[in-house]
Design a protein around this motif. Structure first.
Motif, PDB file in Angstrom:
ATOM      1  N   ILE A 197       0.952  -1.329  -0.136  1.00 40.19           N
ATOM      2  CA  ILE A 197       0.354   0.669  -0.164  1.00 40.19           C
ATOM      3  C   ILE A 197       1.089   1.692   0.065  1.00 40.19           C
ATOM      4  O   ILE A 197       1.717   1.305   1.074  1.00 40.19           O
ATOM      5  N   LEU A 198       0.908   2.201  -0.588  1.00 35.94           N
ATOM      6  CA  LEU A 198       1.961   2.887  -0.715  1.00 35.94           C
ATOM      7  C   LEU A 198       1.369   4.028   0.165  1.00 35.94           C
ATOM      8  O   LEU A 198      -0.359   4.376   0.316  1.00 35.94           O
ATOM      9  N   PRO A 199       2.520   4.931   0.168  1.00 33.60           N
ATOM     10  CA  PRO A 199       2.193   5.641   1.875  1.00 33.60           C
ATOM     11  C   PRO A 199       1.300   6.618   1.739  1.00 33.60           C
ATOM     12  O   PRO A 199       1.248   7.795   0.211  1.00 33.60           O
ATOM     13  N   LYS A 200       0.584   6.852   2.563  1.00 37.80           N
ATOM     14  CA  LYS A 200      -0.357   8.101   2.374  1.00 37.80           C
ATOM     15  C   LYS A 200       0.191   9.348   1.959  1.00 37.80           C
ATOM     16  O   LYS A 200       1.658  10.280   2.112  1.00 37.80           O
ATOM     17  N   SER A 201      -0.427  10.340   1.102  1.00 35.02           N
ATOM     18  CA  SER A 201       0.157  12.023   0.577  1.00 35.02           C
ATOM     19  C   SER A 201       0.071  13.222   1.832  1.00 35.02           C
ATOM     20  O   SER A 201      -0.791  12.073   3.269  1.00 35.02           O
ATOM     21  N   ASP A 202       1.125  13.693   2.272  1.00 31.37           N
ATOM     22  CA  ASP A 202       0.541  14.883   3.277  1.00 31.37           C
ATOM     23  C   ASP A 202      -0.263  15.373   3.182  1.00 31.37           C
ATOM     24  O   ASP A 202      -1.090  15.873   1.975  1.00 31.37           O
ATOM     25  N   SER A 203      -1.025  15.419   4.505  1.00 26.68           N
ATOM     26  CA  SER A 203      -2.109  15.940   4.958  1.00 26.68           C
ATOM     27  C   SER A 203      -2.559  17.573   4.057  1.00 26.68           C
ATOM     28  O   SER A 203      -3.538  18.234   3.324  1.00 26.68           O
ATOM     29  N   GLU A 204      -1.536  18.126   4.380  1.00 27.10           N
ATOM     30  CA  GLU A 204      -1.590  19.489   4.053  1.00 27.10           C
ATOM     31  C   GLU A 204      -1.940  19.716   2.259  1.00 27.10           C
ATOM     32  O   GLU A 204      -3.136  20.702   1.865  1.00 27.10           O
ATOM     33  N   ASN A 205      -0.615  19.150   2.331  1.00 31.24           N
ATOM     34  CA  ASN A 205      -0.412  19.120   0.620  1.00 31.24           C
ATOM     35  C   ASN A 205      -1.691  18.850  -0.386  1.00 31.24           C
ATOM     36  O   ASN A 205      -2.873  19.096  -1.431  1.00 31.24           O
ATOM     37  N   SER A 206      -2.317  18.012   0.218  1.00 29.84           N
ATOM     38  CA  SER A 206      -3.518  16.663  -0.393  1.00 29.84           C
ATOM     39  C   SER A 206      -4.990  18.245  -0.388  1.00 29.84           C
ATOM     40  O   SER A 206      -5.508  18.413  -0.926  1.00 29.84           O
ATOM     41  N   LEU A 207      -4.965  18.548   0.699  1.00 29.06           N
ATOM     42  CA  LEU A 207      -6.356  20.051   1.169  1.00 29.06           C
ATOM     43  C   LEU A 207      -5.783  20.487   0.135  1.00 29.06           C
ATOM     44  O   LEU A 207      -7.328  21.334  -0.551  1.00 29.06           O
ATOM     45  N   GLU A 208      -4.532  21.012   0.311  1.00 27.29           N
ATOM     46  CA  GLU A 208      -4.292  22.428  -1.069  1.00 27.29           C
ATOM     47  C   GLU A 208      -5.028  21.864  -2.378  1.00 27.29           C
ATOM     48  O   GLU A 208      -5.773  22.692  -2.966  1.00 27.29           O
ATOM     49  N   ILE A 209      -4.900  21.047  -2.773  1.00 20.60           N
ATOM     50  CA  ILE A 209      -4.814  19.985  -4.432  1.00 20.60           C
ATOM     51  C   ILE A 209      -6.437  20.059  -4.396  1.00 20.60           C
ATOM     52  O   ILE A 209      -6.715  20.449  -5.758  1.00 20.60           O
ATOM     53  N   ALA A 210      -6.831  19.836  -3.607  1.00 20.85           N
ATOM     54  CA  ALA A 210      -8.544  19.092  -3.316  1.00 20.85           C
ATOM     55  C   ALA A 210      -8.968  20.603  -3.539  1.00 20.85           C
ATOM     56  O   ALA A 210     -10.300  20.883  -4.542  1.00 20.85           O
ATOM     57  N   GLN A 211      -8.653  21.904  -1.911  1.00 23.39           N
ATOM     58  CA  GLN A 211      -9.668  22.703  -2.757  1.00 23.39           C
ATOM     59  C   GLN A 211      -8.900  23.865  -4.150  1.00 23.39           C
ATOM     60  O   GLN A 211      -9.655  24.366  -4.476  1.00 23.39           O
ATOM     61  N   ALA A 212      -7.855  23.771  -4.171  1.00 18.06           N
ATOM     62  CA  ALA A 212      -7.674  23.798  -5.243  1.00 18.06           C
ATOM     63  C   ALA A 212      -8.881  23.566  -6.809  1.00 18.06           C
ATOM     64  O   ALA A 212      -8.900  24.703  -7.719  1.00 18.06           O
ATOM     65  N   LEU A 213      -8.663  22.479  -6.792  1.00 21.70           N
ATOM     66  CA  LEU A 213      -9.226  21.546  -7.730  1.00 21.70           C
ATOM     67  C   LEU A 213     -11.180  21.248  -7.964  1.00 21.70           C
ATOM     68  O   LEU A 213     -12.059  20.634  -8.650  1.00 21.70           O
ATOM     69  N   GLY A 214     -11.003  21.336  -6.599  1.00 29.89           N
ATOM     70  CA  GLY A 214     -12.669  20.814  -6.219  1.00 29.89           C
ATOM     71  C   GLY A 214     -13.206  19.353  -5.898  1.00 29.89           C
ATOM     72  O   GLY A 214     -14.192  18.937  -6.784  1.00 29.89           O
ATOM     73  N   VAL A 215     -12.339  18.878  -5.951  1.00 30.67           N
ATOM     74  CA  VAL A 215     -12.020  17.629  -6.241  1.00 30.67           C
ATOM     75  C   VAL A 215     -11.968  16.920  -4.133  1.00 30.67           C
ATOM     76  O   VAL A 215     -11.485  17.401  -3.646  1.00 30.67           O
ATOM     77  N   ASP A 216     -12.436  15.847  -4.374  1.00 36.60           N
ATOM     78  CA  ASP A 216     -11.947  14.451  -3.047  1.00 36.60           C
ATOM     79  C   ASP A 216     -10.820  14.536  -2.996  1.00 36.60           C
ATOM     80  O   ASP A 216      -9.560  14.598  -3.842  1.00 36.60           O
ATOM     81  N   ASP A 217     -10.982  13.813  -1.406  1.00 34.13           N
ATOM     82  CA  ASP A 217      -9.441  13.898  -0.891  1.00 34.13           C
ATOM     83  C   ASP A 217      -8.774  12.993  -2.116  1.00 34.13           C
ATOM     84  O   ASP A 217      -7.937  12.672  -1.957  1.00 34.13           O
ATOM     85  N   THR A 218      -9.192  11.271  -2.033  1.00 35.02           N
ATOM     86  CA  THR A 218      -9.054  10.477  -2.148  1.00 35.02           C
ATOM     87  C   THR A 218      -7.994  10.843  -4.229  1.00 35.02           C
ATOM     88  O   THR A 218      -7.617  10.435  -4.164  1.00 35.02           O
ATOM     89  N   ILE A 219      -8.691  12.186  -4.794  1.00 38.34           N
ATOM     90  CA  ILE A 219      -8.581  12.292  -6.260  1.00 38.34           C
ATOM     91  C   ILE A 219      -7.473  12.843  -5.899  1.00 38.34           C
ATOM     92  O   ILE A 219      -6.638  12.615  -6.641  1.00 38.34           O
TER      93      ILE A 219
END
Length: 562
Positions: free
Chosen positions: A5-27
């Motif tokens: 199982i690949l390591p999870k991304s940094d939650s802060e980075n994940s939140l930033e890109i999710a908000q910028a693109l309007g997608v959920d955390d998984t995407i």
């Protein structure tokens, strides 16, 4: 199968890109795993643009290549387009020859005979050029190591332009131009083009000198996309753009030869995976079973009636190839059992009447049963010839190098190679290869590894989620289809083995109120886990199932565990 199982991304980075693109955390996490960290990078990823293709003149020797071809045309020289007999080679030859013929008639093609001449530039091909008045050879998908052969051609007054993508040796051939992004002195921004991709950059450069834009060359991208898929190059960077637009051509305005192939298989919309498993093997079958010329002829044909005849012939080659592949695989598996070699670290099998054109495929098939470095030998003239295939993480080329005292010649790379040796050395080689692998392989590598992107719940799989997931395509090396893990699944009670030989598993899984149909190809032996009534976990990819005009989401199983 080992699950990684690949390591999870940094939650802060994940939140930033999710908000910028309007997608959920998984995407967002899937994008971060692919190295996409900004809105602009995501935009380029989801919306590939022809504007992002690189200037072909950034490739070392491109100007020299263009100038020599323009001189050949001006002086009315005969040009021979030469390429290997596999998918990358034959599509390259079809691309280059058909483009040049749109404005210059003195162009012919040459594909070496797999059995008579072997791989790459051949003396016989050079003699053919001299005998028939060709003063320029453009070689595609081969030639970067053909130092003696290019020198031989020069003695006969035949110039070479080489378009290759394999790693050069310490010395380059004395060609007019060597186009290869893997040259140490080449600063081209993307070095993972396939042979057909390098050929496309050359016609892009030639076209620019004639006032043509990239839009004028779009119709050639069906060939480039096919080569990208079949040659297993990374579908990242420039390859992703070429494959993306090539698929659009295949699905909207395919060349006549492709129409004839697709008529045989009745498939309407193709993904890159379909190209790899439908078009690729048929083009390859010509070179394996008969001659690569048949594939080139089909790929450049513009008359539908003639193309249909060529496609039917190639379909027969493919059926013959599949039959030979199946029979030889069965014979090889029996040989392993008969010789009591099931528990060895390697597979080395030999039978003198096995078809040389399919032993590479058979080696890959044997790895599906015995996951270990594998060689399949057959008789070729007065020598034995073999195809070698490896498992992920093990360098079979290095292992063969350590057995070189028993090998006449060999070539290849980390995961695939070919070799010849004297029959008297076969047993010594076999023993030495087993010893070398036993001493150097990490035992973990003898168990296949499944990379899993992340764990999700079934409730997270929605039509919208899948629509965004589809935009990650085309999938391939460097951009694999996302694999998900879901735990605490139960089977609804209707699971069964399906297929003619009942080797596939069809189940309906449930988690909370969410449920999905799953298909596991070749996973019939896992029925006892899935249908035991106890919870289990599954690794899978999400895809669509079309049945009688209805399209629904389904899970394609990769593995299941209690």
């Amino acid at each position: 199968m080992r699950w990684n199982i690949l390591p999870k991304s940094d939650s802060e980075n994940s939140l930033e890109i999710a908000q910028a693109l309007g997608v959920d955390d998984t995407i967002a996490d899937l994008l971060l795993q692919r190295g996409i960290t900004t809105f602009d990078e995501a935009k380029h990823f989801f919306r590939p643009s022809l504007d992002d293709l690189h200037d072909p003149f950034l490739m070392q020797d491109m100007m020299l290549a263009v100038a020599r071809i323009e001189k050949a045309i001006e002086d009315k020289e005969n040009i021979l387009v030469f390429g290997d007999y596999d998918v990358d080679g034959t599509t390259s030859v079809a691309l280059m020859s058909s483009y040049l013929k749109t404005y210059y008639p003195n162009v012919a093609t040459y594909i070496p005979d797999r059995y008579d001449e072997g791989y790459g530039v051949s003396y016989k091909g050079i003699d053919f050029a001299e005998d028939n008045g060709f003063s320029l050879i453009i070689s595609l998908d081969c030639g970067v190591k053909a130092i003696e052969k290019v020198a031989y051609a020069l003695e006969k007054g035949v110039d070479f332009i080489i378009c290759d993508h394999h790693r050069p040796g310490p010395e380059l051939p004395k060609a007019i131009a060597v186009l290869d992004p893997k040259r140490d002195d080449c600063n081209y921004p993307f070095d993972e083009l396939c042979g057909c991709g390098v050929g496309f950059k050359l016609i892009q450069a030639l076209g620019s000198r004639r006032g043509q834009t990239i839009e004028d060359l779009l119709l050639y991208l069906d060939l480039v996309a096919t080569a990208i898929g079949a040659d297993i190059v990374p579908i990242t960077g420039e390859n992703r753009i070429l494959a993306y637009f090539g698929l659009k051509v295949i699905n909207s305005n395919p060349r006549t030869g492709y129409k004839a192939i697709l008529k045989q298989v009745k498939k309407e919309v193709l993904t890159i995976t379909d190209v790899v498993f439908i078009i690729g093997p048929r083009i390859n079958a010509a070179g394996r079973m008969k001659h690569g010329n048949h594939a080139v002829t089909l790929l450049v044909e513009t008359d539908m009636n003639k193309a249909a005849v060529w496609a039917a012939e190639i379909e027969q080659f493919n059926l013959d190839r599949r039959e030979a592949d199946k029979r030889i695989t069965e014979e090889a598996l029996k040989q392993i059992v008969k010789n009591k070699e099931e528990d060895k670290m390697t597979t080395v099998v030999f039978q003198e009447d096995w078809h040389k054109g399919v032993i590479g495929i058979v080696a890959s098939r044997l790895i599906e049963t015995y996951y270990r470095p594998t060689l399949v030998f057959t008789k070729s003239g007065d020598k034995l010839a073999a195809s070698a295939r490896s498992v992920s993480g093990f360098d079979v080329y290095n292992a063969l190098e350590k057995c070189s005292e028993f090998i006449e010649q060999f070539g290849g790379h980390k995961y695939a190679a070919g070799l010849t040796l004297d029959e008297k050395d076969f047993e010594n080689f076999k023993n030495k290869f087993e010893q070398v692998v036993s001493e150097s392989i990490d035992p973990k590598l003898l168990q296949p590894k499944l990379a899993i992107n992340m764990e999700i719940d079934l409730a997270g799989i929605t039509p919208k989620f899948y629509r965004i997931l589809k935009q990650f395509a085309p999938f391939g090396p460097g951009n694999p289809t996302p694999v998900f893990l879901t735990q605490n699944l139960t089977e609804t009670g209707y699971g069964k083995c399906v297929g003619d030989d009942k080797s596939h598993l069809r189940i309906t899984v449930k988690q909370g109120i969410s449920q999905y149909v799953c298909i596991g190809f070749g996973m019939g032996d896992k029925k006892s886990i899935a249908c035991s009534g106890k919870p289990f976990k599954a690794a899978y990819v999400i895809d669509e199932n079309e049945w009688q005009g209805n399209v629904s989401l389904q899970l394609r199983l990769k593995d299941i565990k209690a």
